[in-house]
Design a protein around this motif. Sequence first.
Motif, short mmCIF file in Angstrom:
data_model
loop_
_atom_site.label_atom_id
_atom_site.label_comp_id
_atom_site.label_asym_id
_atom_site.label_seq_id
_atom_site.Cartn_x
_atom_site.Cartn_y
_atom_site.Cartn_z
N SER A 27 40.31 31.39 38.71
CA SER A 27 39.73 33.06 37.77
C SER A 27 40.15 33.48 37.26
N TYR A 31 40.43 34.67 33.34
CA TYR A 31 40.51 36.45 32.68
C TYR A 31 41.86 36.35 31.61
N ALA A 34 40.74 34.66 28.26
CA ALA A 34 39.24 34.22 27.73
C ALA A 34 39.45 35.50 26.25
N TYR A 40 34.34 35.18 30.38
CA TYR A 40 34.54 36.74 31.21
C TYR A 40 33.56 35.97 32.33
N ALA A 43 34.64 33.22 34.72
CA ALA A 43 36.19 33.90 35.71
C ALA A 43 35.63 34.98 36.34
N THR A 44 34.38 35.60 35.93
CA THR A 44 33.77 36.43 37.09
C THR A 44 32.72 35.87 37.99
#
Length: 244
Positions: A27, A31, A34, A40, A43-44
């Motif tokens: 992740s 990030y 990105a 995003y 990644a979250t």
Amino acid sequence: MREKYGIDAPGVVRTFAALGVVLTVVSGFVYALANAWWAYVIATVLLLTALTLLTQSLWMVYSSLVGKRRVWERALADLPLRGDERVIEVGPGRGAVLVTAARRIPSGRLAGVDIWRPQDQSGNGREALLANARAAGVADRVDAHDGDMRQLPFPDNDFDLALASLAIHNLPPADRAGAVTELARVVRPGGHIVILDFEATAGYADALRAAGASDVRVSGLHWSMHPPTRVVTAEASRPSRTAS
């Protein structure tokens, strides 16, 4: 020498922890690279999944080292014990529950029966149980036996109290009722059976009733353990009274 009880389901704990670390790293890379809203979002999601896995692994460690013994201390405190009972536990592993019971029953005799599978508990083995009993000062009252909970090597009505902690669910579903029936078989009339597990507890209660046990109860969820557990308690069957 200190008591060392190990971690339950160590393979699961390691897997959750490893995946959590890997997903955290991934992740972070996503990030960093990105350049669009959807990146995003990915990644979250990866980070939240990682945090969930890491939380579960830490919760399971706490459950093994602290939560399990606290639940058992309360469960044993609720029983009408004299202090000199004969006790059997199936699947005792390294003895956290059996030693807790030995402290609660200072003049009793306790037996643990297990096949000692390493995937069930880190460092699992009869010698580990006996070492913890020695460290706790109860070794003179604790015996460890190799055996299968589905065919216990004891006669009927041989114990006052039977315990099972996170053990019966390891059996194939078709064999679980038989194991519960074995627990009821070796407990004298008026003795008690206590089973802690995170699944199939309603089935354990049904098997106890079918074996003639009375006052069968299933507790609410205990969230100090992961997965959350329930405690099934019952009194072994007493001989029926017939009119003279």
